[in-house]
Design a protein around this motif. Structure first.
Motif, mmCIF file in Angstrom:
data_model
loop_
_atom_site.group_PDB
_atom_site.id
_atom_site.type_symbol
_atom_site.label_atom_id
_atom_site.label_comp_id
_atom_site.label_asym_id
_atom_site.label_seq_id
_atom_site.Cartn_x
_atom_site.Cartn_y
_atom_site.Cartn_z
ATOM 1 N N GLN A 530 0.830 -1.206 0.000
ATOM 2 C CA GLN A 530 0.000 0.000 0.000
ATOM 3 C C GLN A 530 0.867 1.259 0.000
ATOM 4 O OE1 GLN A 530 -3.402 0.257 -0.236
ATOM 5 N NE2 GLN A 530 -3.189 2.489 -0.251
ATOM 6 N N ALA A 531 1.970 1.231 0.740
ATOM 7 C CA ALA A 531 2.752 2.458 0.913
ATOM 8 C C ALA A 531 3.592 2.827 -0.301
ATOM 9 C CB ALA A 531 3.664 2.330 2.139
ATOM 10 N N ASP A 532 4.124 1.850 -1.003
ATOM 11 C CA ASP A 532 4.999 2.225 -2.122
ATOM 12 C C ASP A 532 4.573 1.637 -3.456
ATOM 13 O OD1 ASP A 532 5.901 -0.395 -2.107
ATOM 14 O OD2 ASP A 532 7.988 0.096 -1.686
ATOM 15 N N GLY A 533 3.466 0.880 -3.462
ATOM 16 C CA GLY A 533 2.921 0.403 -4.738
ATOM 17 C C GLY A 533 3.732 -0.688 -5.394
ATOM 18 N N ARG A 534 4.726 -1.234 -4.695
ATOM 19 C CA ARG A 534 5.556 -2.255 -5.343
ATOM 20 C C ARG A 534 4.896 -3.621 -5.249
ATOM 21 N NH1 ARG A 534 11.784 -4.198 -4.108
ATOM 22 N NH2 ARG A 534 11.852 -5.616 -5.883
ATOM 23 N N ARG A 605 -5.474 -0.136 -4.660
ATOM 24 C CA ARG A 605 -4.587 0.705 -3.854
ATOM 25 C C ARG A 605 -4.977 2.183 -3.894
ATOM 26 N NH1 ARG A 605 0.251 3.200 -5.212
ATOM 27 N NH2 ARG A 605 0.270 2.150 -7.223
ATOM 28 N N HIS A 606 -5.376 2.660 -5.066
ATOM 29 C CA HIS A 606 -5.703 4.083 -5.180
ATOM 30 C C HIS A 606 -7.044 4.433 -4.530
ATOM 31 C CE1 HIS A 606 -2.815 5.221 -8.718
ATOM 32 N NE2 HIS A 606 -2.196 4.744 -7.667
ATOM 33 N N GLU A 609 -6.305 4.891 1.525
ATOM 34 C CA GLU A 609 -5.059 5.513 1.968
ATOM 35 C C GLU A 609 -4.536 4.720 3.157
ATOM 36 O OE1 GLU A 609 -3.477 8.162 0.676
ATOM 37 O OE2 GLU A 609 -5.000 8.850 -0.746
ATOM 38 N N ILE A 610 -3.240 4.743 3.340
ATOM 39 C CA ILE A 610 -2.631 3.975 4.426
ATOM 40 C C ILE A 610 -3.222 4.358 5.789
ATOM 41 C CG2 ILE A 610 -0.640 5.544 4.577
ATOM 42 C CD1 ILE A 610 1.093 3.112 5.192
ATOM 43 N N PHE A 611 -3.599 5.641 5.959
ATOM 44 C CA PHE A 611 -4.106 6.070 7.268
ATOM 45 C C PHE A 611 -5.598 5.786 7.456
ATOM 46 C CE2 PHE A 611 -0.133 8.427 6.887
ATOM 47 C CZ PHE A 611 0.458 8.064 8.090
ATOM 48 N N ARG A 626 8.007 4.595 11.148
ATOM 49 C CA ARG A 626 6.878 3.760 10.751
ATOM 50 C C ARG A 626 7.354 2.553 9.953
ATOM 51 N NH1 ARG A 626 2.120 5.280 11.441
ATOM 52 N NH2 ARG A 626 2.610 7.506 11.381
ATOM 53 N N TYR A 628 6.351 0.438 7.052
ATOM 54 C CA TYR A 628 5.431 0.536 5.906
ATOM 55 C C TYR A 628 5.203 -0.805 5.229
ATOM 56 C CZ TYR A 628 5.966 5.598 6.301
ATOM 57 O OH TYR A 628 5.951 6.895 6.760
ATOM 58 N N TRP A 629 5.743 -1.875 5.810
ATOM 59 C CA TRP A 629 5.727 -3.163 5.108
ATOM 60 C C TRP A 629 4.818 -4.175 5.795
ATOM 61 C CZ3 TRP A 629 7.823 -0.609 1.501
ATOM 62 C CH2 TRP A 629 8.837 0.295 1.783
ATOM 63 N N HIS B 86 12.827 -0.103 -5.177
ATOM 64 C CA HIS B 86 12.148 0.067 -6.455
ATOM 65 C C HIS B 86 11.141 1.205 -6.330
ATOM 66 C CE1 HIS B 86 13.195 -3.938 -8.447
ATOM 67 N NE2 HIS B 86 13.947 -3.832 -7.384
ATOM 68 N N ILE B 88 7.962 2.937 -7.808
ATOM 69 C CA ILE B 88 6.877 2.513 -8.680
ATOM 70 C C ILE B 88 6.100 3.710 -9.224
ATOM 71 C CG2 ILE B 88 4.773 1.119 -8.814
ATOM 72 C CD1 ILE B 88 7.368 -0.492 -8.275
ATOM 73 N N GLU B 89 5.862 4.685 -8.367
ATOM 74 C CA GLU B 89 4.930 5.728 -8.735
ATOM 75 C C GLU B 89 5.524 7.094 -8.407
ATOM 76 O OE1 GLU B 89 0.388 4.787 -8.667
ATOM 77 O OE2 GLU B 89 0.966 5.646 -6.736
ATOM 78 N N ARG B 103 -2.570 15.909 -3.190
ATOM 79 C CA ARG B 103 -2.037 15.077 -4.253
ATOM 80 C C ARG B 103 -2.861 15.359 -5.505
ATOM 81 N NH1 ARG B 103 -3.749 10.066 -2.862
ATOM 82 N NH2 ARG B 103 -2.009 9.452 -1.529
ATOM 83 N N ARG B 106 -0.950 11.146 -10.164
ATOM 84 C CA ARG B 106 0.094 10.128 -9.999
ATOM 85 C C ARG B 106 0.385 9.515 -11.373
ATOM 86 N NH1 ARG B 106 -2.187 7.118 -4.481
ATOM 87 N NH2 ARG B 106 -4.356 7.252 -5.031
ATOM 88 N N PRO B 266 12.567 9.544 7.801
ATOM 89 C CA PRO B 266 11.667 10.578 8.292
ATOM 90 C C PRO B 266 10.565 10.009 9.183
ATOM 91 C CG PRO B 266 11.234 10.136 5.974
ATOM 92 C CD PRO B 266 12.298 9.179 6.413
ATOM 93 N N PRO B 271 1.363 10.783 3.556
ATOM 94 C CA PRO B 271 1.052 9.403 3.171
ATOM 95 C C PRO B 271 1.912 8.844 2.032
ATOM 96 C CG PRO B 271 -0.632 10.886 2.349
ATOM 97 C CD PRO B 271 0.279 11.713 3.202
ATOM 98 N N ARG B 274 6.818 6.943 0.843
ATOM 99 C CA ARG B 274 7.500 5.838 0.183
ATOM 100 C C ARG B 274 7.283 5.859 -1.337
ATOM 101 N NH1 ARG B 274 11.761 4.446 2.538
ATOM 102 N NH2 ARG B 274 11.836 2.877 0.927
ATOM 103 N N HIS B 275 6.721 6.944 -1.847
ATOM 104 C CA HIS B 275 6.657 7.155 -3.296
ATOM 105 C C HIS B 275 7.619 8.271 -3.675
ATOM 106 C CE1 HIS B 275 3.259 4.601 -4.228
ATOM 107 N NE2 HIS B 275 2.551 5.129 -3.252
#
Lengths: 718, 718
Positions: A530-534, A605-606, A609-611, A626, A628-629, B86, B88-89, B103, B106, B266, B271, B274-275
């Motif tokens: 969710q946090a980095d889209g990978r 995912r879009h 939101e993570i929160f 935090r 994120y994984w 990696h 991604i976005e 935001r 993206r 950080p 949110p 990580r992007h």
């Protein structure tokens, strides 16, 4: 203690591994990964440089990958996939109705879809080297295998076997560095070969002069050491010294069929020499072709006539079943020339010549298994020490490594004081069944392979092997051989409640995650962070680092907002000291260092939101950083890797969700509902074997080595 | 020669590389791969441990992969893809109509489909270490970088520059091992930083006491060495000493914009941390977020107010364009606290705190490029030595490595005596255009990045940067930034005849292979080996090993049997000493060691047999061992990797076929018809720059080290 013994150096270790082949090295890898004190010794001064086992099955490659997660260098086990030869297709060749050798059919060598990895081949020397490197990576750069060390005696103090902290096993070892123990038969031969090991073992060589440290005036006490161990693993091969100390015999039989093995670069006009082939000639026997790295090809070749020694009574030992023994094979008669001659006859009318031979050996087909794999849950045997069979299906080394992949994390959990000693019982109960299946599989396959072929539409060879049946056994056997369908029974560590058999083989699939079988390894599919889209394979998120995983499939929280409510309830539950998340984790350890909880929702995912999610899905550590994984989506369209749908892959409903508990070895331990009762179920699962840690404060040495790496390098119970 | 000089040790090498950053190391990798004698020196005693450049673009990763083919260990450059973060976005954040940071859009960070690899980030220290390991792998285990070595003087003997065997360049170097040349500012600082390098370079430190070996009584001649070189590469950074010796100035300008760079973990509720993010705040400036390995995040942060030194005349040097200089930045005022304060203002209303800082630096935006990249085709400069710009697009290190990836194989071909000296001219002609495009790209992007944002539906900031335009420039820039569309012009090494521009940018696509552009790198797709059925990426078959490739797309030989006839004609052609295959290959070298001919037919694998094809597609060597890795199919359904269709991917007709010539660096050199005229065309291409080898017999030391590895480890001209 005798007078001489009192002069000998004493030392302690949690686990002593005897034998540094693939099985012993896999155990060492686990222990190194988990930070458990161990030693690994081998009586040979030399490593393997050619020949020996070479096939790596899908499940083995999954396991290799699981030890070489994203944060480690590439010097370890994940070199296999890159450097080995990939086998794609298996071609069947046999006589047509005119008796001419023809390609009758082809099948994929690995069944499509059962794993991310397909069978590959590379020689055992590489594999052992990669293990060495991987263990070194996990041991702060220290090499671990000690050689040449010979075990001399082993004793178990039965009064101590129930005390988990006791060093209940005493092993006397001798450092052979000052003696000449090179392998003359192997290394002085014109061509490196494995005959010596195969037919006689070489225990005799090491133990020929009985060692009497009490009375031998030449004994140098500095060569000896008494190692006090909590546990001992005998991964010391078919002629296992450890097995003999435990008084366990092998059971089984041997056959008249003798096969030769040859590693060489062939010169041939046979068109499928770079494919795996099963060839049955009309009257000259069979051959299995295994293309390998560096243009080598391995041939398993049936030998028609092999001279034997006259039958003597001593030959009918525990290792030979009496009705089959015809006298020992005279190994000096098994030469590369003999093997090549047999091969040439089988390959006719194709030309088959050889310029360079890399290695050769011979073996007599037989299947044997030990009735016991352990004693007092303190001494264990694994690999060839408890099961031997013919090598053609590429199973021996793989099953041997999987034995200790099973045992290793259990030893680590117990040595770390996290789990009860009882879990060690499941090693034998889980692995002995696999060994028996293996023996049965090999028994069937090797007889079909060694028999003469039946010729279609011909009166000749009507009692021969039906090639269609052979083809079918091979195809069906591919699933077993891949190692991916091993199914562990209900036990302290596997809870098959809430599951019911749904497939024809009686495998226990859950009704909650309909395509996930409790007791089998969790097959891997892509999820997206969710946090980095990978997108990453779920297997790469649940690496072999000693932790249990609780995978919370929370469903589509966008369409079903009540699912978010359930997650909020979970958040409260998991914060309590009474429940599994905190209960089994040492108080000052990172919160996910024993049980790692990962949430995989089913919304795009879009769309979230993570929160939006409660804190346990994105917690912070003592420095407020935090993690994120812990939060992923199982359903999305990715930019570079197509559509992903873990819910469909696992048969999980996006409304109801599911919770899957995965053992440290990647096997599914339990499946339960995504509701508050589900977490209580999981409490019950862990209660059976985990030790509460609520008052356990880690000492500094157990702490994370580098807490910057905490998310990517989670150590067991640190 | 002076008296002192005559006492100094003299040595010869083909290529001396000055500077062991990524650009120099890439050149060294090529030379090590090709077995060309070289040395690489660096004046610093220390490697980089944190900070510096970190982005690796798609093309760079393709190149890394091309040096780490299937037969090498994993210790080298292919670790990058595994260990790096990696991205991604890319998320754009800017003020909404109420001025609140939101935001706004993206996009994928790497454009889907342009490469097998997407942009990743990891710090430069790792990259340099992987280069070291890769070079060691190629150099029989020898480490190659010599440090600390300082170049003292350089002279070119103009009378010798046309003689290809001459050591025409003399470089005097000094071994600084006995002096204290550690980097005090970097390593004594509380937090590691790059300010010293960024703002002043450190040449002054090394050259502050002019070195006068003739008259200084303290000179120890043992510290000095005269290296006689055929070629010298200056990869010695923005303040290049080599460039100064050649008398070449940088041209360009700088701006008022000052940015800070911070690597840290950080603590934030933003949110998208990580992007990758491009954030324009309303009035506090801009920030670029680059998430990195080990939970680090790099921030490029616009600094609103930076104290400057008063303007002095000496500041207006060649490196500062006069109209923009406002006085040098007082680098002591750029502190982590200042950078953090700016970041916090930009991120509002999100919280932004930091516990651990890994590295920081600052820079003033500017773009400069050298008008010349070489002198007499004997001394070359690369990387920062000839182009500098702002770092945000992750281009500097990548373009610097691609400079020497271009130069390296050309030097190797010339040093090996295979190609004429003239080909070295194409280094400057090809790379100077890339540098100019890069400067233009950076100029545009950095101004849009540093400007204030325009607010939609608001009168405020109407002169600000239009966020839609910014978004578009970024999206379009992604293609350029990936490094995959570099397009080399017609030259001695690129033949664009038989092509005509078909796309809107005027790129030269061929009418024969409609989706392949001559002058660009050949994008990779899967092909399948006829002999073993393994699907592999074409790029993994045409690795960076110094060889040219001739890819013969023979079409569907099953449907068009006449295509087999054409292949038979080719067989005769290629056997002749008069034509390229034999003409440019030393007589006793393996037949494909200079030009590797690969046939990719368009029939399904099961519809043809390897022996249907003429001998050049499956040749045997001096030991009669067959090379099975020259014949592939481009069209099939694979068992594990879906359908493949290289013909469609490259726009090649399965009836007419095509021939594609690929340079050692993977760039398409020529496309021609699949007919007998086609091969004559290829003769003409090679005739222009290759040296006939018909009478060249290799000495034993040039032979293959291990001829078992000949198919998987083909060395240049061995």
């Amino acid at each position: 203690m005798t007078k001489v013994e009192s002069q000998i150096k004493n030392s302690n270790t949690d686990v002593l591994i005897i034998g540094a082949g693939p099985s012993g090295l896999m155990a060492a890898t686990w222990l190194a990964r988990a930070g458990v004190p161990f030693r690994i010794i081998d009586k040979r001064s030399d490593k393997i440089f050619s020949g020996q086992a070479d096939g790596l099955q899908s499940r083995t490659l999954e396991v290799f990958q699981s030890f070489s997660g994203s944060s480690f260098d590439m010097t370890g086990l994940d070199s296999a996939w890159k450097m080995a030869n990939h086998m794609i297709e298996l071609c069947f060749w046999n006589p047509d109705e005119n008796g001419n050798l023809v390609r009758s059919s082809r099948i994929p060598d690995s069944i499509p879809g059962i794993s991310r990895f397909q069978q590959i081949v590379i020689h055992q020397g590489y594999i052992e080297r990669w293990f060495d490197e991987t263990i070194k990576n996990f041991s702060e750069g220290q090499s671990k295998v000690e050689r040449p060390y010979l075990p001399i005696s082993l004793s178990i103090d039965e009064s101590k076997v129930e005390d988990k902290d006791a060093y209940a096993v005493k092993v006397l070892v001798k450092n052979l560095a000052s003696e000449d123990v090179s392998n003359p038969e192997q290394f002085n031969a014109k061509v490196a070969n494995g005959l010596y090991r195969q037919f006689e073992g070489d225990q005799e060589r090491f133990y020929s002069n009985s060692i009497d440290i009490e009375h031998d005036p030449n004994v140098n006490v500095d060569d000896y050491e008494i190692i006090n161990c909590k546990y001992v693993l005998g991964a010391d091969g078919a002629h296992s010294w450890v097995r003999k100390q435990l008084g366990i015999d092998m059971e089984g039989e041997s056959t008249d069929f003798v096969w030769g093995v040859l590693d060489a670069v062939p010169i041939t006009d046979f068109p499928d020499i770079r494919h795996r082939c099963a060839i049955h000639s009309l009257e000259s026997g069979s051959v299995m072709v295994i293309p390998r790295e560096n243009d080598l090809v391995r041939l398993y070749i049936q030998l028609k006539e092999v001279p034997r020694d006259p039958l003597t009574t001593t030959d009918v030992s525990d290792n030979d079943s009496k009705e089959h023994a015809k006298g020992r094979i005279d190994r000096s008669k098994i030469t590369p020339e003999l093997i090549l001659k047999n091969a040439q006859d089988i390959f006719k009318p194709f030309k088959f010549e050889i310029e360079d031979i890399d290695w050769f050996t011979g073996y007599q087909i037989g299947q044997r298994v030990s009735p016991k794999f352990s004693k007092f849950n303190r001494v264990f045997i694994s690999g060839d020490a408890c099961h031997t069979h013919s090598p053609k299906a590429g199973q021996g080394m793989n099953v041997s490594m999987m034995d200790t992949f099973n045992l290793g994390f259990k030893l680590a959990l117990v040595c770390k004081g996290l789990a009860k000693l009882d879990i060690l019982e499941t090693y034998e109960s889980e692995r002995i069944e696999v060994a028996k299946e293996l023996i049965a599989f090999d028994h069937k396959l090797s007889r079909l392979f060694s028999g003469k072929p039946m010729i279609p539409n011909s009166q000749a060879f009507q009692d021969g092997v039906d090639m269609d049946e052979f083809h079918k056994v091979f195809q069906k056997g591919g699933e077993f051989a891949s190692g991916t369908i091993v199914d562990y029974a209900d036990s302290l560590l596997i809870d098959k409640s809430l599951t019911h058999p749904v497939d024809e083989d009686g495998n226990s699939f859950s009704s909650i995650a309909k395509k996930v079988a409790v007791g089998r390894r969790l097959n891997s599919t892509l999820i997206e962070c969710q946090a980095d889209g990978r997108p990453i394979h779920i297997a790469d998120r649940i690496l072999s680092d000693g932790r249990f995983r609780v995978l919370v499939f929370a469903g589509d929280v966008n369409s079903y907002p009540q699912n978010l409510k359930i997650l909020e309830e979970f958040d409260t539950f998991l914060k309590s000291d009474k429940h599994f998340s905190k209960k089994y984790t040492p108080v000052n350890a990172l919160d996910n260092s024993v049980i790692d909880i990962i949430t995989i929702h089913g919304s795009k995912r879009h769309d979230v939101e993570i929160f939006d999610f409660p804190e346990f899905t994105r917690p912070t550590d003592h420095k407020h950083r935090r993690d994120y994984w812990r939060l992923y989506t199982g359903i999305d369209s990715t930019y570079h890797e197509g559509d992903i749908n873990a819910y469909e892959y696992y048969g999980i409903d996006t409304k109801n969700g599911a919770i899957i508990v995965v053992r440290p070895d990647g096997y599914v331990a339990k499946i339960t509902n995504f509701d508050s009762n589900g977490l209580h179920q999981i409490d019950q699962y862990f209660d059976k074997f985990m030790i509460p840690q609520n008052s356990n404060v880690l000492t500094p040495k157990d702490k994370l080595i580098n807490d910057r790496d905490r998310f990517v390098k989670p150590l067991l119970a640190v």
